[in-house]
Scaffold this motif. Structure first.
Motif, PDB file in Angstrom:
ATOM      1  N   GLY A   1       0.862  64.862   1.086  1.00 57.05           N
ATOM      2  CA  GLY A   1       0.015  65.465   2.115  1.00 57.05           C
ATOM      3  C   GLY A   1       0.191  66.976   2.244  1.00 57.05           C
ATOM      4  N   VAL A   2      -0.637  67.548   3.109  1.00 59.26           N
ATOM      5  CA  VAL A   2      -0.646  68.989   3.350  1.00 59.26           C
ATOM      6  C   VAL A   2      -0.124  69.270   4.757  1.00 59.26           C
ATOM      7  CG1 VAL A   2      -2.090  71.066   3.333  1.00 59.26           C
ATOM      8  CG2 VAL A   2      -2.759  69.078   1.953  1.00 59.26           C
ATOM      9  N   PRO A   3       1.053  69.922   4.867  1.00 59.69           N
ATOM     10  CA  PRO A   3       1.597  70.216   6.194  1.00 59.69           C
ATOM     11  C   PRO A   3       0.942  71.449   6.826  1.00 59.69           C
ATOM     12  CG  PRO A   3       3.260  70.593   4.457  1.00 59.69           C
ATOM     13  CD  PRO A   3       1.956  70.324   3.770  1.00 59.69           C
ATOM     14  N   VAL A   4       0.559  71.292   8.083  1.00 65.69           N
ATOM     15  CA  VAL A   4      -0.158  72.348   8.812  1.00 65.69           C
ATOM     16  C   VAL A   4       0.453  72.470  10.208  1.00 65.69           C
ATOM     17  CG1 VAL A   4      -2.395  72.894   9.890  1.00 65.69           C
ATOM     18  CG2 VAL A   4      -2.344  71.980   7.551  1.00 65.69           C
ATOM     19  N   LEU A   5       0.672  73.689  10.651  1.00 63.08           N
ATOM     20  CA  LEU A   5       1.208  73.894  12.008  1.00 63.08           C
ATOM     21  C   LEU A   5       0.103  73.652  13.037  1.00 63.08           C
ATOM     22  CD1 LEU A   5       3.479  74.855  13.934  1.00 63.08           C
ATOM     23  CD2 LEU A   5       2.663  77.193  13.555  1.00 63.08           C
ATOM     24  N   ALA A   6       0.346  72.695  13.941  1.00 64.73           N
ATOM     25  CA  ALA A   6      -0.640  72.395  14.989  1.00 64.73           C
ATOM     26  C   ALA A   6      -0.606  73.467  16.072  1.00 64.73           C
ATOM     27  CB  ALA A   6      -0.337  71.030  15.617  1.00 64.73           C
ATOM     28  N   HIS A   7      -1.764  73.695  16.671  1.00 67.75           N
ATOM     29  CA  HIS A   7      -1.932  74.600  17.824  1.00 67.75           C
ATOM     30  C   HIS A   7      -0.828  75.652  17.991  1.00 67.75           C
ATOM     31  CE1 HIS A   7       0.707  71.502  19.510  1.00 67.75           C
ATOM     32  NE2 HIS A   7      -0.255  70.603  19.408  1.00 67.75           N
ATOM     33  N   PRO A   8      -0.761  76.625  17.042  1.00 63.19           N
ATOM     34  CA  PRO A   8       0.270  77.667  17.157  1.00 63.19           C
ATOM     35  C   PRO A   8       0.162  78.464  18.453  1.00 63.19           C
ATOM     36  CG  PRO A   8      -1.381  78.256  15.494  1.00 63.19           C
ATOM     37  CD  PRO A   8      -1.627  76.829  15.869  1.00 63.19           C
TER      38      PRO A   8
ATOM     39  N   LEU B   1      -3.829  86.081  10.892  1.00 66.16           N
ATOM     40  CA  LEU B   1      -2.494  85.699  10.402  1.00 66.16           C
ATOM     41  C   LEU B   1      -2.616  84.810   9.159  1.00 66.16           C
ATOM     42  CD1 LEU B   1       0.473  84.856  12.692  1.00 66.16           C
ATOM     43  CD2 LEU B   1       0.106  83.543  10.633  1.00 66.16           C
ATOM     44  N   ALA B   2      -3.555  83.852   9.206  1.00 64.54           N
ATOM     45  CA  ALA B   2      -3.743  82.940   8.068  1.00 64.54           C
ATOM     46  C   ALA B   2      -4.187  83.732   6.834  1.00 64.54           C
ATOM     47  CB  ALA B   2      -4.766  81.867   8.420  1.00 64.54           C
ATOM     48  N   GLU B   3      -5.105  84.659   7.076  1.00 67.73           N
ATOM     49  CA  GLU B   3      -5.616  85.516   6.000  1.00 67.73           C
ATOM     50  C   GLU B   3      -4.476  86.307   5.356  1.00 67.73           C
ATOM     51  OE1 GLU B   3      -9.038  86.453   4.011  1.00 67.73           O
ATOM     52  OE2 GLU B   3      -9.250  85.548   5.997  1.00 67.73           O
ATOM     53  N   GLU B   4      -3.702  86.965   6.216  1.00 58.82           N
ATOM     54  CA  GLU B   4      -2.580  87.796   5.752  1.00 58.82           C
ATOM     55  C   GLU B   4      -1.579  87.018   4.898  1.00 58.82           C
ATOM     56  OE1 GLU B   4      -2.216  90.423   9.708  1.00 58.82           O
ATOM     57  OE2 GLU B   4      -0.352  89.431   9.075  1.00 58.82           O
ATOM     58  N   ARG B   5      -1.284  85.800   5.355  1.00 62.02           N
ATOM     59  CA  ARG B   5      -0.215  85.025   4.712  1.00 62.02           C
ATOM     60  C   ARG B   5      -0.727  84.026   3.688  1.00 62.02           C
ATOM     61  NH1 ARG B   5       4.737  85.616   6.660  1.00 62.02           N
ATOM     62  NH2 ARG B   5       4.921  86.900   8.499  1.00 62.02           N
ATOM     63  N   GLY B   6      -2.053  84.038   3.476  1.00 66.12           N
ATOM     64  CA  GLY B   6      -2.631  83.125   2.497  1.00 66.12           C
ATOM     65  C   GLY B   6      -2.504  81.665   2.901  1.00 66.12           C
ATOM     66  N   LEU B   7      -2.611  81.381   4.206  1.00 64.67           N
ATOM     67  CA  LEU B   7      -2.507  80.000   4.694  1.00 64.67           C
ATOM     68  C   LEU B   7      -3.891  79.393   4.889  1.00 64.67           C
ATOM     69  CD1 LEU B   7       0.273  80.653   7.363  1.00 64.67           C
ATOM     70  CD2 LEU B   7       0.519  79.263   5.277  1.00 64.67           C
TER      71      LEU B   7
ATOM     72  N   TYR C   1       9.549  76.385   4.140  1.00 65.06           N
ATOM     73  CA  TYR C   1       9.796  74.954   3.896  1.00 65.06           C
ATOM     74  C   TYR C   1       8.624  74.275   3.179  1.00 65.06           C
ATOM     75  CZ  TYR C   1      13.414  75.621   7.488  1.00 65.06           C
ATOM     76  OH  TYR C   1      14.475  76.072   8.216  1.00 65.06           O
ATOM     77  N   GLY C   2       7.480  74.980   3.128  1.00 70.88           N
ATOM     78  CA  GLY C   2       6.333  74.394   2.434  1.00 70.88           C
ATOM     79  C   GLY C   2       5.078  74.242   3.285  1.00 70.88           C
ATOM     80  N   LEU C   3       5.107  74.787   4.500  1.00 71.76           N
ATOM     81  CA  LEU C   3       3.901  74.742   5.342  1.00 71.76           C
ATOM     82  C   LEU C   3       2.738  75.415   4.618  1.00 71.76           C
ATOM     83  CD1 LEU C   3       3.285  74.013   8.491  1.00 71.76           C
ATOM     84  CD2 LEU C   3       3.069  76.486   8.715  1.00 71.76           C
ATOM     85  N   LYS C   4       1.558  74.763   4.643  1.00 73.88           N
ATOM     86  CA  LYS C   4       0.436  75.318   3.871  1.00 73.88           C
ATOM     87  C   LYS C   4      -0.722  75.813   4.718  1.00 73.88           C
ATOM     88  CE  LYS C   4       1.303  72.607  -0.310  1.00 73.88           C
ATOM     89  NZ  LYS C   4       0.856  71.440  -1.084  1.00 73.88           N
ATOM     90  N   GLY C   5      -0.674  75.523   6.027  1.00 73.35           N
ATOM     91  CA  GLY C   5      -1.807  75.961   6.840  1.00 73.35           C
ATOM     92  C   GLY C   5      -1.465  76.048   8.306  1.00 73.35           C
ATOM     93  N   ILE C   6      -2.396  76.619   9.078  1.00 71.72           N
ATOM     94  CA  ILE C   6      -2.244  76.625  10.535  1.00 71.72           C
ATOM     95  C   ILE C   6      -3.558  76.185  11.178  1.00 71.72           C
ATOM     96  CG2 ILE C   6      -0.371  78.332  10.730  1.00 71.72           C
ATOM     97  CD1 ILE C   6      -2.376  80.495  11.230  1.00 71.72           C
ATOM     98  N   GLU C   7      -3.415  75.528  12.316  1.00 69.20           N
ATOM     99  CA  GLU C   7      -4.581  75.038  13.060  1.00 69.20           C
ATOM    100  C   GLU C   7      -5.124  76.192  13.904  1.00 69.20           C
ATOM    101  OE1 GLU C   7      -5.452  70.863  15.271  1.00 69.20           O
ATOM    102  OE2 GLU C   7      -3.881  72.066  16.180  1.00 69.20           O
ATOM    103  N   VAL C   8      -6.048  76.910  13.306  1.00 69.27           N
ATOM    104  CA  VAL C   8      -6.581  78.117  13.950  1.00 69.27           C
ATOM    105  C   VAL C   8      -7.493  77.750  15.129  1.00 69.27           C
ATOM    106  CG1 VAL C   8      -8.122  80.097  13.581  1.00 69.27           C
ATOM    107  CG2 VAL C   8      -6.425  79.478  11.829  1.00 69.27           C
TER     108      VAL C   8
END
Ligand code: AMP
Ligand code: ZN
Ligand code: FE
Ligand code: FE
Length: 275
Positions: free
Chosen positions: A184-191, A229-235, A206-213
Motif C-alpha cells: 500500500g501507499v502510506p499517506v499522512l491524514a489531515h496534517p 508543501l506536497a509540491e516542494e517535497r514531491g509528495l 520512513y517511507g511516507l508517500k503523500g499527504i491528505e491535502v
C-alpha cells in the motif's frame, strides 16, 4: 470529470453507515471512486465493493492507523493495501482488542471524574465496529453530564487530556512500514489537525508517500499550505471527507472530493508485487 472521496469510515469502525449504505450514498452524490479507511479494520472493504459493483464505483482498499509522537496524534492512511494478508489481519485484530481494554480504562477515569458513563453503553454504540473515542463521546453525551463534542474532547478525552488513554501498538515507523509491506501507499491524514509539520520529514524518511491535502477540517489557507508543501517535497496529494456517517452530526460523503487523476497517481505508487 470523475471524482473520488478518499477518506470514508463505515460501521466497522466509528461511522454509523454500513458499507452498503456508503456504496449507495457514493452513487447518489456522483462519486466514481471511494476509499474505505476504517480505524484498525479492513472488514468493510469487501461488502462495500460488492454493493458498489452495480453502480460501477471503484472501492479502494484503505486503512487509518493511529500512532503518536510525544506531543501529537498522527493518523496514517494506507491506500491500495492488501486487505487479505494474514499477518496484517492479525495485527489489526490485536489493535482492536487493545481498543476494548482502553475503553474500560477510560471509562474508569471518567467515572472517577464524575461522568457516570458505562462501558457496556459504549460497546453497544460501537456494535460490530472497532470501538473508539467517537463511541465513547456519544455515550458521554447521552449521560447528560457533558454537552458537546467540544467539551468531551477538550476537557476529557482529547489527546493527553485527563481521561485520555492510548491504544497505540505501532510506532510511526512501524505503521508506515506495515502499509508498505502490504503493497500500500502510506499517506499522512489531515496534517492540519496534527498541526506539527516538523514531523513530516521524519515520516517521509520512513517511507511516507503523500499527504491528505484536502479534508473537511482544512480551510482554504491550510489547503494552500499543504499543496505547496506536497509540491516542494514531491509528495502525492490526496483528499477526502472523513465521513463518519451521522457520527459527527451530518453525512459528509462527497463533500470533499479530488479529481480521479490523483487516484491514478496513488495507484501507480502502490507496489502490489511485494505482497
Ligand atoms: P480513536 O481512534 O478511538 O482514538 O478515536 C479517534 C476518533 O475520534 C477520530 O477519528 C475522530 O472520529 C474522533 N475525534 C478525535 N478527536 C476529536 C475531536 N476533537 N472532535 C471530534 N471528534 C474527534
Ligand atoms: Zn474516526
Ligand atoms: Fe483521522
Ligand atoms: Fe478518519
Amino acid at each position: 470529470m470523475k471524482y473520488a472521496d478518499l477518506h470514508i469510515h463505515t460501521d466497522f469502525s466509528d461511522s454509523t453507515f454500513s458499507p452498503e449504505e456508503v456504496a449507495s450514498r457514493a452513487a447518489e452524490v456522483g462519486l466514481s471512486a471511494i476509499a474505505i479507511c476504517d480505524h484498525d479494520c479492513v472488514d468493510g472493504i469487501a461488502p462495500c465493493a460488492k454493493a458498489a459493483a452495480s453502480s460501477g464505483i471503484e472501492v479502494i482498499p484503505g486503512i487509518e492507523l493511529t500512532v503518536e509522537k510525544q506531543d501529537a496524534e498522527v493518523h496514517i492512511l494506507g491506500y491500495f493495501i492488501d486487505n487479505k494478508a494474514d499477518w496484517f489481519l492479525k495485527k489489526l485484530k490485536d489493535m482492536r482488542a487493545a481498543r476494548v481494554v482502553r475503553i474500560h480504562k477510560m471509562v474508569e477515569k471518567l467515572n472517577a471524574a464524575g461522568i457516570d458513563v458505562k462501558a457496556e453503553d459504549v460497546f453497544k454504540l460501537a456494535g460490530r465496529g472497532a470501538v473508539g473515542r467517537l463511541h465513547l463521546a456519544q455515550a458521554m453525551i447521552q449521560t447528560g453530564k457533558v454537552k458537546s463534542f467540544r467539551d468531551v474532547f477538550g476537557k476529557y478525552i482529547g489527546f493527553q487530556k485527563p481521561c485520555y488513554v492510548s491504544h497505540i501498538r505501532f510506532s510511526p515507523q512501524e505503521a508506515i512500514e506495515a502499509i508498505l509491506k502490504t503493497g500500500g501507499v502510506p499517506v499522512l491524514a489531515h496534517p492540519g489537525i496534527m498541526n506539527k509539520d516538523e514531523y513530516i520529514p521524519e515520516l517521509v524518511g520512513y517511507g511516507l508517500k503523500g499527504i491528505e491535502v484536502y479534508h473537511t477540517d482544512h480551510k482554504a489557507s491550510v489547503v494552500k499550505h499543504y499543496e505547496e508543501l506536497a509540491e516542494e517535497r514531491g509528495l502525492l496529494m490526496t483528499g477526502g471527507s472523513d465521513c463518519h456517517g451521522m457520527g459527527k452530526g451530518k453525512a459528509l460523503i462527497g463533500t470533499v472530493r479530488v479529481p480521479y487523476e490523483l487516484v491514478e497517481k496513488l495507484k501507480a505508487a502502490a507496489t502490489p508485487g511485494t505482497r
